[in-house]
Motif scaffolding. Structure first.
Motif, short mmCIF file in Angstrom:
data_model
loop_
_atom_site.label_atom_id
_atom_site.label_comp_id
_atom_site.label_asym_id
_atom_site.label_seq_id
_atom_site.Cartn_x
_atom_site.Cartn_y
_atom_site.Cartn_z
N ILE A 291 0.85 -1.18 0.00
CA ILE A 291 0.00 0.00 0.00
C ILE A 291 0.89 1.24 0.00
CG2 ILE A 291 -1.73 1.30 1.32
CD1 ILE A 291 -2.75 -1.31 0.07
N GLN B 175 -6.74 -1.24 -1.70
CA GLN B 175 -6.92 -2.61 -1.23
C GLN B 175 -8.09 -3.31 -1.90
OE1 GLN B 175 -7.14 -1.76 2.98
NE2 GLN B 175 -5.08 -2.60 3.26
N SER B 176 -9.00 -2.56 -2.52
CA SER B 176 -10.13 -3.19 -3.20
C SER B 176 -10.50 -2.35 -4.42
CB SER B 176 -11.32 -3.30 -2.26
OG SER B 176 -11.93 -2.04 -2.08
#
Length: 72
Positions: free
Chosen positions: A4, A64-65
């Motif tokens: 990230i 993350q998505s």
């Protein structure tokens, strides 16, 4: 899964001032005041935060998505 990214350059749409910022890793940032012209930035329609609208890297929850971090 890739790492990230927490740093992103946010650019004011009013005056064009860029600023490298560290994004919160677990929350949306709905308001951001440009340090140059003091315009209060808000997310564009359909975006979950100011980083998704005006920065070089989208927010960590969205990284993350595939969804916006607020669940859209």
């Amino acid at each position: 899964m890739s790492a990230i990214v927490l740093e992103s350059t946010i650019t004011c749409p009013e005056c064009g001032h860029p600023k490298l910022e560290t994004m919160p890793s677990d929350a949306c940032l709905w308001f951001y005041e440009c340090e140059a012209c003091h315009m209060l930035l808000r997310p564009k329609a359909g975006d979950c935060c100011v980083f998704c609208s005006y920065a070089t890297v989208v927010c960590p929850p969205r990284q993350q998505s595939s969804k916006n971090c607020c669940g859209h």
